[in-house]
Enzyme design. Sequence first.
Site, PDB file in Angstrom:
ATOM      1  N   GLU A  96       0.479  -1.020   0.086  1.00  0.00           N
ATOM      2  CA  GLU A  96      -0.042  -0.120  -0.151  1.00  0.00           C
ATOM      3  C   GLU A  96       1.385   1.001   0.287  1.00  0.00           C
ATOM      4  O   GLU A  96       0.823   2.145  -0.981  1.00  0.00           O
ATOM      5  CB  GLU A  96      -0.884   0.011   0.728  1.00  0.00           C
ATOM      6  CG  GLU A  96      -1.546  -0.882   1.120  1.00  0.00           C
ATOM      7  CD  GLU A  96      -2.906  -1.319   0.033  1.00  0.00           C
ATOM      8  OE1 GLU A  96      -3.586  -0.588  -0.987  1.00  0.00           O
ATOM      9  OE2 GLU A  96      -3.256  -2.514  -0.220  1.00  0.00           O
ATOM     10  N   HIS A 105       1.878   1.935  -3.641  1.00  0.00           N
ATOM     11  CA  HIS A 105       0.719   3.108  -4.114  1.00  0.00           C
ATOM     12  C   HIS A 105       1.071   4.590  -3.397  1.00  0.00           C
ATOM     13  O   HIS A 105       0.978   5.165  -4.592  1.00  0.00           O
ATOM     14  CB  HIS A 105      -0.753   2.678  -3.855  1.00  0.00           C
ATOM     15  CG  HIS A 105      -0.903   0.906  -4.337  1.00  0.00           C
ATOM     16  ND1 HIS A 105      -1.027   1.211  -5.944  1.00  0.00           N
ATOM     17  CD2 HIS A 105      -1.395  -0.169  -3.683  1.00  0.00           C
ATOM     18  CE1 HIS A 105      -1.171  -0.861  -5.747  1.00  0.00           C
ATOM     19  NE2 HIS A 105      -1.547  -0.745  -5.040  1.00  0.00           N
ATOM     20  N   ASP A 113      -5.043  -4.871  -8.883  1.00  0.00           N
ATOM     21  CA  ASP A 113      -4.036  -3.433  -9.250  1.00  0.00           C
ATOM     22  C   ASP A 113      -3.877  -4.069 -10.728  1.00  0.00           C
ATOM     23  O   ASP A 113      -3.988  -3.069 -12.149  1.00  0.00           O
ATOM     24  CB  ASP A 113      -2.587  -3.541  -8.862  1.00  0.00           C
ATOM     25  CG  ASP A 113      -3.278  -3.030  -7.497  1.00  0.00           C
ATOM     26  OD1 ASP A 113      -4.597  -3.116  -6.806  1.00  0.00           O
ATOM     27  OD2 ASP A 113      -2.063  -3.104  -6.222  1.00  0.00           O
TER      28      ASP A 113
HETATM   29  C1  NHX Z   1      -7.867 -13.561  -2.249  1.00  0.00           C
HETATM   30  N1  NHX Z   1      -7.389 -11.172  -1.770  1.00  0.00           N
HETATM   31  O1  NHX Z   1      -8.254 -13.071  -2.332  1.00  0.00           O
HETATM   32  C2  NHX Z   1      -7.159 -11.920  -1.487  1.00  0.00           C
HETATM   33  C3  NHX Z   1      -7.952 -12.035  -0.331  1.00  0.00           C
HETATM   34  C4  NHX Z   1      -2.157  -7.122  -1.940  1.00  0.00           C
HETATM   35  C5  NHX Z   1      -1.956  -5.606   0.064  1.00  0.00           C
HETATM   36  N2  NHX Z   1      -6.698 -14.053  -2.710  1.00  0.00           N
HETATM   37  O2  NHX Z   1      -3.818  -4.027  -4.430  1.00  0.00           O
HETATM   38  O3  NHX Z   1      -6.925  -7.386  -1.612  1.00  0.00           O
HETATM   39  O4  NHX Z   1      -5.115 -11.049  -2.683  1.00  0.00           O
HETATM   40  O5  NHX Z   1      -3.920  -1.937  -3.460  1.00  0.00           O
HETATM   41  C6  NHX Z   1      -9.591 -15.258  -6.735  1.00  0.00           C
HETATM   42  C7  NHX Z   1      -8.174 -15.098  -6.610  1.00  0.00           C
HETATM   43  C8  NHX Z   1      -8.593 -10.211  -5.194  1.00  0.00           C
HETATM   44  C9  NHX Z   1      -9.840 -12.821  -6.611  1.00  0.00           C
HETATM   45  C10 NHX Z   1      -7.651 -14.296  -6.390  1.00  0.00           C
HETATM   46  C11 NHX Z   1      -9.383 -11.013  -5.516  1.00  0.00           C
HETATM   47  C12 NHX Z   1      -7.226 -12.528  -5.649  1.00  0.00           C
HETATM   48  C13 NHX Z   1      -5.624  -4.656  -2.806  1.00  0.00           C
HETATM   49  C14 NHX Z   1      -6.451  -9.319  -4.766  1.00  0.00           C
HETATM   50  C15 NHX Z   1      -4.123  -5.835  -1.160  1.00  0.00           C
HETATM   51  N3  NHX Z   1      -4.740  -3.080  -2.613  1.00  0.00           N
HETATM   52  N4  NHX Z   1      -5.588  -8.403  -3.322  1.00  0.00           N
HETATM   53  C16 NHX Z   1      -4.542  -3.472  -3.563  1.00  0.00           C
HETATM   54  C17 NHX Z   1      -5.702  -7.804  -2.576  1.00  0.00           C
HETATM   55  C18 NHX Z   1      -6.073 -10.554  -2.419  1.00  0.00           C
HETATM   56  C19 NHX Z   1      -7.665 -10.075  -5.469  1.00  0.00           C
HETATM   57  C20 NHX Z   1      -8.934 -12.480  -6.201  1.00  0.00           C
HETATM   58  C21 NHX Z   1      -7.525 -12.359  -5.750  1.00  0.00           C
HETATM   59  C22 NHX Z   1      -2.694  -6.892  -1.097  1.00  0.00           C
HETATM   60  C23 NHX Z   1      -4.610  -6.315  -2.446  1.00  0.00           C
HETATM   61  C24 NHX Z   1      -6.512  -8.955  -3.331  1.00  0.00           C
HETATM   62 ZN    ZN Z   2      -2.657  -3.099  -5.046  1.00  0.00          ZN
END
Ligand code: NHX
Ligand code: ZN
Length: 657
Positions: free
Chosen positions: A439, A442, A515
């Site tokens: 974060e 960013h 992202d």
């Molecule tokens: C996950 N979410 O779903 C976890 C909970 C990188 C610091 N595995 O960019 O929250 O990793 O700046 C299916 C598969 C979202 C659905 C993988 C949905 C991955 C947000 C990304 C913060 N903030 N990323 C960000 C974040 C995540 C994601 C998904 C997925 C983190 C980042 C999600």
């Molecule tokens: Zn991010």
Amino acid sequence: MSDTQEKKNNKKKSATPAKRFNFSLWYLVAVLLALFIAQAYMGGGKSEPLSYSRFKELLNEDAVKRVIITQENIRGEAMIDSAGVSVLTPFEAVRVDDPDLVKQLEEKGIDFEGRFESDWLKGFFFAWVLPLGIIILLWSFLIRRMGGGGGSGGLMSFGKSRAKVYMESATKINFKDVAGIDEAVEELKEVVEFLKQPAKFRALGAQIPKGVMLVGPPGTGKTLLAKAVAGEASVPFFSISGSDFVEMFVGVGAARVRDLFQQAQAKAPCIVFIDELDALGKARGASPWASHDEREQTLNALLVEMDGFESSKGVIIMAATNRPEILDMALMRPGRFDRQVVVDPPNIDGREAILKVHIRGKKISKDVNLRLIAARTPGFVGADLANSINEAALLAARRGKKEIEMPELEEAIDREMTGLERRSRVLTPKTKEKIAYHECGHAIVGAKLPNTDPVHRVSIIPRGTATLGHTLYLPSEEQYLISKQEIIDKIKVALGGRAAEEIIYGEITSGAYSDLQQVTAMARAMVMDYGMSEKLGQVVYRRRGHTPRDNPFQTQDDYYGEDTAQLIDQEVKEIIDRCYTEALQILRGNQDLLRNMAAELLKVEMLEGDKLAEFLGKDRITDYSEHIQTKDAPEPPAESPKEDDDDSVGHNLDKSG
Ligand code: NHX
Ligand code: ZN
């Protein structure tokens, strides 16, 4: 016995067309059970089953007293030994082809009778009632599925529009309840005038609008606006959703349209409001799968009805859509929906006005600054704001407060923006640290670039279902034009999280997924929609130039040759690669800042305001006081596109590589 069975049958039959008969499997089960019991009772009972030979034996022994012969059975009474005593017992034997039986019975002088006894009732039940019952059951189930609730109207009334046509003889809504969309209201005042005094317009021979199309994103208050027109003019308000017209059976939707117009004309002057017109008015033959006969017929019926009635009678059709570009052009022709009223998302003043409407009747603390709330919610539409206020009221109640105060409102808009806080999500310290670096990456890239939105907040508190951390920016109001350099900087900021991970850990994580999705969409839009790539030139490569307002970078159907496809992919990757290198450079140059800021973020979990300014500088973070002070400042004049933008932009893109 058969009596009860018949009653059951009758009940079932008579109940079928009844309105509130609640079909369920239980009815079937109950009927089957009753049948089973009845059958057991009739068939078995108290009579003694005998073999035919035993029956003949008893006959020869003169033990048989009375005989009833049916097609299948021989029943009767006989003296049968039971525990050494001879008792008159009813018996039953299966009939066997035995021509001498009658003679024998006559010889013995036994009272006998033939009986024509059939199981017609049982046969009837199994051959007709049961299958029909099952069919009706399935049918009603399907109808209910397709009809989508409502329930009233029963099975036989599909031609008629069902309760789905909502008629309000007096909507209690008027223009005072509509805030933040003043231009749309202004345009609709004419319609109200006409509905109030049709004679005045008719005398002048003025052409009255027949159809008004309200165009705008979801939640901006299109339905409210239509209701307010009806309320202001005090005329009845008919409303139906375009999706309600689309039925499984061809012709049903069309019949419903005709019925609706009949009802409306009987109540003229009135407003007919069709919500979600795009569900119905999609360009005919637009998508290749499934038959469109039904929708086409419905649409044609609508067009015919609109052409057919005289607007001087005082029926005005209003329709709402958020995707005007997919509508059939025929709908927009003169004499149909020839007026279009744009309902834009509200600006800061609009949002403030909307908030004022929604706090009516709610207990709000005097300290609440609605202007500040409005400033913090760019992009919110009326529905979002209404939601936020309600959420704040619920929060205040839960916290045992007597009034809604600022903290509740801020929490509510946070929820609306980023989802519910989920502090309970257990993360390892290492993960927390990674999130913090991500974060801060960013935020720092954002703060160091000139063309980016100010940073509002950095947080590593998990929210919603899939967000582990977030960085919020305050987007500028009403950005209708985005320059090439601005998109490029947005891409760099979005890549800042991943870049920070790489610099600190020499390793990257899946967390950048969301992202990267945004980054890819933005780079694609540059190349394919906005003609911002030198290699591919000023060409639009997408079939539809129109893009939804809520996500201007969303990908849609594409159209180009195979070799161009390759070029596009290459160019998209190149843009992203260059931006990533740039993001890495920025962060490498600010490593101390990155480490200090991440350490602090890890401690306090959320940085905003002065704390954020300590790291990023006062002018790169959101300063709300400015928004509050400009309260009475006039709107800035619309900006004209800068001619020299392209040159400087191209130069900058090259520099980033
Ligand atoms: C996950 N979410 O779903 C976890 C909970 C990188 C610091 N595995 O960019 O929250 O990793 O700046 C299916 C598969 C979202 C659905 C993988 C949905 C991955 C947000 C990304 C913060 N903030 N990323 C960000 C974040 C995540 C994601 C998904 C997925 C983190 C980042 C999600
Ligand atoms: Zn991010």
